[in-house]
Write a protein that holds these residues in place. Structure first.
Motif, mmCIF file in Angstrom:
data_model
loop_
_atom_site.group_PDB
_atom_site.id
_atom_site.type_symbol
_atom_site.label_atom_id
_atom_site.label_comp_id
_atom_site.label_asym_id
_atom_site.label_seq_id
_atom_site.Cartn_x
_atom_site.Cartn_y
_atom_site.Cartn_z
ATOM 1 N N MET A 475 -5.273 -6.346 -25.717
ATOM 2 C CA MET A 475 -5.748 -4.206 -26.471
ATOM 3 C C MET A 475 -7.170 -4.331 -26.364
ATOM 4 O O MET A 475 -8.131 -3.374 -27.036
ATOM 5 C CB MET A 475 -4.944 -4.445 -28.062
ATOM 6 C CG MET A 475 -3.566 -4.702 -28.357
ATOM 7 S SD MET A 475 -2.606 -3.884 -26.905
ATOM 8 C CE MET A 475 -1.219 -4.919 -27.322
ATOM 9 N N ALA A 476 -7.847 -4.965 -25.100
ATOM 10 C CA ALA A 476 -9.271 -5.241 -25.123
ATOM 11 C C ALA A 476 -9.916 -5.017 -23.706
ATOM 12 O O ALA A 476 -8.757 -5.053 -22.866
ATOM 13 C CB ALA A 476 -9.752 -5.159 -25.827
ATOM 14 N N THR A 477 -11.037 -4.669 -23.039
ATOM 15 C CA THR A 477 -11.421 -5.480 -21.281
ATOM 16 C C THR A 477 -11.222 -6.841 -21.684
ATOM 17 O O THR A 477 -10.969 -7.514 -23.064
ATOM 18 C CB THR A 477 -12.695 -5.585 -21.380
ATOM 19 O OG1 THR A 477 -13.092 -5.752 -20.284
ATOM 20 C CG2 THR A 477 -13.785 -5.875 -22.479
ATOM 21 N N THR A 478 -11.257 -7.036 -20.420
ATOM 22 C CA THR A 478 -10.625 -9.203 -20.346
ATOM 23 C C THR A 478 -12.096 -9.466 -20.134
ATOM 24 O O THR A 478 -12.614 -10.447 -20.593
ATOM 25 C CB THR A 478 -9.730 -9.531 -19.388
ATOM 26 O OG1 THR A 478 -10.391 -9.425 -18.221
ATOM 27 C CG2 THR A 478 -8.464 -8.683 -19.704
ATOM 28 N N GLY A 479 -13.758 -8.637 -19.559
ATOM 29 C CA GLY A 479 -14.215 -8.974 -19.829
ATOM 30 C C GLY A 479 -14.963 -9.876 -18.550
ATOM 31 O O GLY A 479 -16.021 -10.482 -18.237
ATOM 32 N N LEU A 480 -13.380 -10.022 -17.508
ATOM 33 C CA LEU A 480 -13.987 -10.505 -16.193
ATOM 34 C C LEU A 480 -13.615 -9.639 -15.007
ATOM 35 O O LEU A 480 -13.789 -8.879 -15.077
ATOM 36 C CB LEU A 480 -12.409 -11.256 -16.124
ATOM 37 C CG LEU A 480 -11.748 -12.704 -16.884
ATOM 38 C CD1 LEU A 480 -12.116 -12.680 -18.304
ATOM 39 C CD2 LEU A 480 -10.559 -13.300 -16.097
ATOM 40 N N ALA A 481 -15.036 -10.477 -14.153
ATOM 41 C CA ALA A 481 -15.560 -9.786 -13.300
ATOM 42 C C ALA A 481 -14.330 -9.680 -12.431
ATOM 43 O O ALA A 481 -14.245 -9.136 -10.663
ATOM 44 C CB ALA A 481 -16.304 -10.523 -12.642
ATOM 45 N N ALA A 482 -13.624 -10.993 -12.506
ATOM 46 C CA ALA A 482 -12.210 -11.390 -11.612
ATOM 47 C C ALA A 482 -10.968 -10.392 -11.502
ATOM 48 O O ALA A 482 -10.446 -9.997 -10.726
ATOM 49 C CB ALA A 482 -12.036 -13.158 -11.197
ATOM 50 N N MET A 483 -11.391 -9.506 -12.982
ATOM 51 C CA MET A 483 -10.219 -9.077 -12.998
ATOM 52 C C MET A 483 -10.212 -7.290 -12.328
ATOM 53 O O MET A 483 -11.659 -6.243 -13.096
ATOM 54 C CB MET A 483 -10.075 -8.302 -14.382
ATOM 55 C CG MET A 483 -8.413 -7.894 -15.001
ATOM 56 S SD MET A 483 -7.114 -8.754 -14.603
ATOM 57 C CE MET A 483 -7.225 -9.907 -15.616
ATOM 58 N N ASP A 484 -9.739 -6.521 -11.687
ATOM 59 C CA ASP A 484 -9.885 -5.595 -10.951
ATOM 60 C C ASP A 484 -9.493 -4.189 -11.937
ATOM 61 O O ASP A 484 -10.658 -3.112 -11.953
ATOM 62 C CB ASP A 484 -9.315 -5.703 -9.559
ATOM 63 C CG ASP A 484 -9.340 -6.385 -9.006
ATOM 64 O OD1 ASP A 484 -11.081 -6.688 -8.067
ATOM 65 O OD2 ASP A 484 -8.960 -7.444 -8.332
ATOM 66 N N ALA A 485 -8.726 -4.325 -12.458
ATOM 67 C CA ALA A 485 -7.811 -2.867 -13.136
ATOM 68 C C ALA A 485 -7.661 -3.577 -14.183
ATOM 69 O O ALA A 485 -7.059 -4.171 -15.004
ATOM 70 C CB ALA A 485 -7.653 -2.228 -12.398
ATOM 71 N N LEU A 486 -7.440 -2.464 -15.259
ATOM 72 C CA LEU A 486 -6.918 -2.332 -16.300
ATOM 73 C C LEU A 486 -5.459 -1.583 -16.424
ATOM 74 O O LEU A 486 -6.951 0.078 -16.594
ATOM 75 C CB LEU A 486 -7.733 -2.154 -17.645
ATOM 76 C CG LEU A 486 -7.667 -2.746 -19.149
ATOM 77 C CD1 LEU A 486 -7.843 -3.624 -19.903
ATOM 78 C CD2 LEU A 486 -7.225 -1.191 -19.974
#
Length: 724
Positions: A475-486
């Motif tokens: 229920m938030a941003t993952t904060g990962l540079a590797a995660m492209d989208a939410l």
């Protein structure tokens, strides 16, 4: 009269029978006559070594090497090998390595010297070389169980779990009574997610040695992973009896108690573990989780920080710390982003240098979508995703499901039926799983856990797929540079909030999930207040969400509605001491005990029946209900909510809007009280909502898996093809 040869033979017989003092006396007698007798010097040195006197052993064995006049080197090879063992016992492992290598030079097929070389190399942390030495020892002596066992230990430490398991099994073929090999094989299988198999192996160890504390503790962990927690507790308790000083046994006992919602006992048991071993980071982390579950945020944060000070590499603990930020009063999107980027800075950034380009996409072929989750089951993430997942193949998607779990239920069967490939992965390391996903040619990899339990963000941080997307389980941003989208919707991430997310926002129509309600939920009945009972307000959220501001607002609601009651139901309240703690906190906030009902864990059917026992549901803030809101709405009950700016504060807002329920969203705490009191004062309005809401929800985007799947599939294609 006895000859030198007779005295030496006599001493050697004593030595072989373990009578070291008599053996040493015999060797000294030989040396009294022949001071430079090589064998007597050597064997006296071995006796000293076995008696725990390596310094005296070194002196005698070196003297034997100097005295030896042999030319074939066969006898003196033993001298060098035993010298190496003495040097290792003295902490001089580098010299030990040289001595063992000299023994091998003199006798190239010397299995024991290879074994001892492995021990010396392992002491130096040179595990790869140690494994090679053990493997050579095992190859030279077919029945060398101890060499195979040590090979297994070295391979396990190197992360080569499959080879380690093979080595342990080979040791057990040589020696079926090798208790430590059974125990270590069981521990390794447990580590690899093979809990049921591990339990059987650990039982074999315990059949041979019932008081093996480590096997008992690991058996408890295996039961926790593969069966009911009730079976885990006795094994852990027995381990603590066998070894009262064994912190890991206390840790496992705490785990079993926590699983059974005996939180206060679990907390005391973890406190015992950290008292025994203040450096045991896992115990600090688990104690923090107990405090979090009890709703004690500050002690939870302190415990997580203590664990990370001891073990900065504990990614799961840093995830828990980031997650904790979502519950803090006054939390902002900026603070949430900072906390989650902190995880990526430590655990994600170091992996970026190893990212490799993915092959260009071919738009003519079907999109391969992988979903990684430990919750393909009756769990909020599974219930939010199943309908859309079942509809994805009809959108031209090839669906690969990577299951980070061992248990299965009816929802699991539906996920498996929807998938082209079902791949159990709980036993794979992050690196192994990332390599598997890349080899499978996944175009878009979806995460259903984020920083929650069973999350595998270490896989996503390795960028195994060209497109990576977070959805439904966090229920938030993952904060990962590797995660492209939410995956989100207009309510969870309104226009203008995008800058506080590391991911591109994929807005779905209506709702970002498609809820799959419990099939056995009872039909909504008229509100209880229509039967002449006092108005009952209800909350079904975890205690972590119940801040002082929430309690004060709820107390004000009860003040505005005379004779009303408050029902709190959540698993943690199954613990009597935790329930007593919260009765005290609620009383301090102004909610008298006689207006309060506390209920703990129940099964799903009972839970839905409890939802029906309330007239109006009260949402916490700043972390709103999600599953609890949907369950309560499914029973026809309005949910009063106070959204903030964070994703986690806006669940109820989004679900109420999608379901078409108006008049439940507050601007501030005073407005919240006013809205709740207004609903309580209008039983006819409550009854009308109960009569229509389930049908309204079922027909809305909240339960429309096909509509969500169509938009999600198109969004994934756009990302894969680089379209805005």
């Amino acid at each position: 009269m006895a000859t030198i040869k007779d005295v030496l033979a006599d001493a050697l017989a004593h030595h072989r029978s373990g009578r070291l003092a008599q053996a040493a006396a015999g060797y000294e007698a030989v040396l009294g006559t022949v001071p430079d007798h090589p064998d007597a010097l050597h064997l006296l040195g071995v006796a000293y070594l076995q008696a725990g006197h390596p310094r005296e052993a070194e002196a005698r064995i070196r003297a034997a090497i100097r005295a030896d006049q042999g030319v074939d080197g066969q006898g003196v090879a033993d001298y060098h090998d035993n010298l190496g063992s003495a040097l290792r016992a003295l902490g001089r492992a580098e010299e030990a390595v040289a001595a063992h290598r000299e023994a091998i030079r003199l006798r190239p097929g010397f299995a024991q010297a290879f074994y001892n070389l492995g021990n010396a190399l392992e002491a130096l942390g040179r595990l790869g070389e140690a494994a090679d030495a053990y493997a050579q020892a095992a190859a030279l002596r077919p029945d060398y169980a101890r060499a195979r066992f040590n090979l297994g230990n070295a391979l396990a430490a190197l992360g080569r779990a499959g080879e380690a398991a093979d080595a342990y099994r080979a040791a057990l073929r040589d020696d079926p009574g090798f208790v430590e090999a059974w125990a270590n094989l069981g521990a390794l299988m447990l580590q690899r997610g093979e809990a049921a198999g591990a339990a059987g192996v650990l039982r074999r160890a315990l059949a041979l040695r019932p008081d093996h504390a480590t096997a008992l503790a690991n058996l408890s962990a295996a039961f926790l992973a593969s069966g009911p927690a009730e079976a885990a507790e006795p094994a852990a308790r027995r381990a603590m009896v066998v070894r009262p000083d064994f912190a890991e046994a206390a840790l496992r006992h705490g785990d079993a108690l926590q699983r059974r919602h005996r939180l206060a006992e679990a907390g005391r048991t973890y406190e015992r573990a950290v008292a025994l071993r203040p450096d045991l980071a896992e115990a600090w982390a688990n104690l923090a989780l107990v405090r979090q579950t009890q709703g004690l945020l500050d002690p939870a944060e302190a415990g997580y920080r203590r664990a990370l000070a001891l073990r900065p590499d504990l990614a799961e603990v840093r995830s828990n710390l980031a997650y904790l930020e979502l519950f803090r009063p006054g939390v902002t999107l900026a603070r949430v982003l900072e906390a989650h980027r902190a995880w990526d800075a430590v655990h994600g950034a170091p992996l970026r240098a190893a990212w490799t380009p993915h092959p260009p996409d071919n738009e003519d072929r079907p999109l391969v979508v992988g979903i990684l989750s430990g919750d393909f089951r009756r769990h909020p993430a599974g219930q939010f995703a199943i309908r859309a997942v079942e509809a994805l193949p009809a959108q031209g998607v090839r669906l690969f499901l990577y299951a980070n779990q061992t248990e299965e239920d009816d929802l699991t069967a539906r996920f498996r039926a929807a998938a082209e490939r079902w791949l159990p992965v709980s036993g794979l390391t992050d690196a192994e799983l990332a390599a598997r996903i890349r080899a499978d040619g996944v175009d878009a990899l979806i995460d259903l856990a984020g920083h929650n339990a069973r999350g595998r963000l270490g896989v996503f941080a390795r960028k195994p797929a060209p497109v990576q997307v977070a959805w439904s389980g966090y229920m938030a941003t993952t904060g990962l540079a590797a995660m492209d989208a939410l995956v989100a919707d207009d309510h969870h991430v309104p226009e203008g909030a995008e800058r506080f997310y590391t991911e591109r926002i994929l807005r779905m129509p209506g709702a970002f999930i498609a809820y799959d309600p419990p099939a056995d939920a009872p039909e909504p009945a008229p509100p209880p207040c229509l039967e002449g009972r006092p108005v009952t307000f209800g909350a079904f959220n975890i205690l972590t969400k119940l801040t002082d501001a929430v309690l004060a607002t709820w107390a004000a609601v009860l003040d505005r509605v005379p004779d009303s009651r408050l029902l709190l139901k959540t698993k943690a309240l199954s613990c009597p001491e935790t329930a007593a703690l919260w009765r005290g906190r609620l009383a301090a906030a102004g909610i008298a005990s006689d207006r309060l009902t506390l209920v703990g864990a129940t099964n799903s059917l009972e839970h839905m029946a409890w939802c029906a026992q309330v007239d109006v549901a009260l949402d916490p803030f700043p972390f709103a209900g999600s599953t609890t809101t949907l369950e309560t709405l499914w029973m026809g009950v309005p949910v009063i909510t106070l959204p903030g700016e964070t994703f986690s504060s806006r669940h109820s807002l989004a679900f109420l809007a999608a379901a078409g329920v108006e008049g439940c969203v507050a601007r501030d705490p005073d407005h919240y009280v006013e809205i709740a009191a207004g609903w309580a004062a209008d039983p006819a309005r409550l009854a009308a909502l109960r009569a229509r809401l389930r049908g309204q929800m079922a027909a809305s985007s909240l339960c429309d898996g096909g509509r969500l799947a169509a938009r999600l599939a198109q969004s994934l294609r756009d990302l894969r093809h680089g379209r805005p």
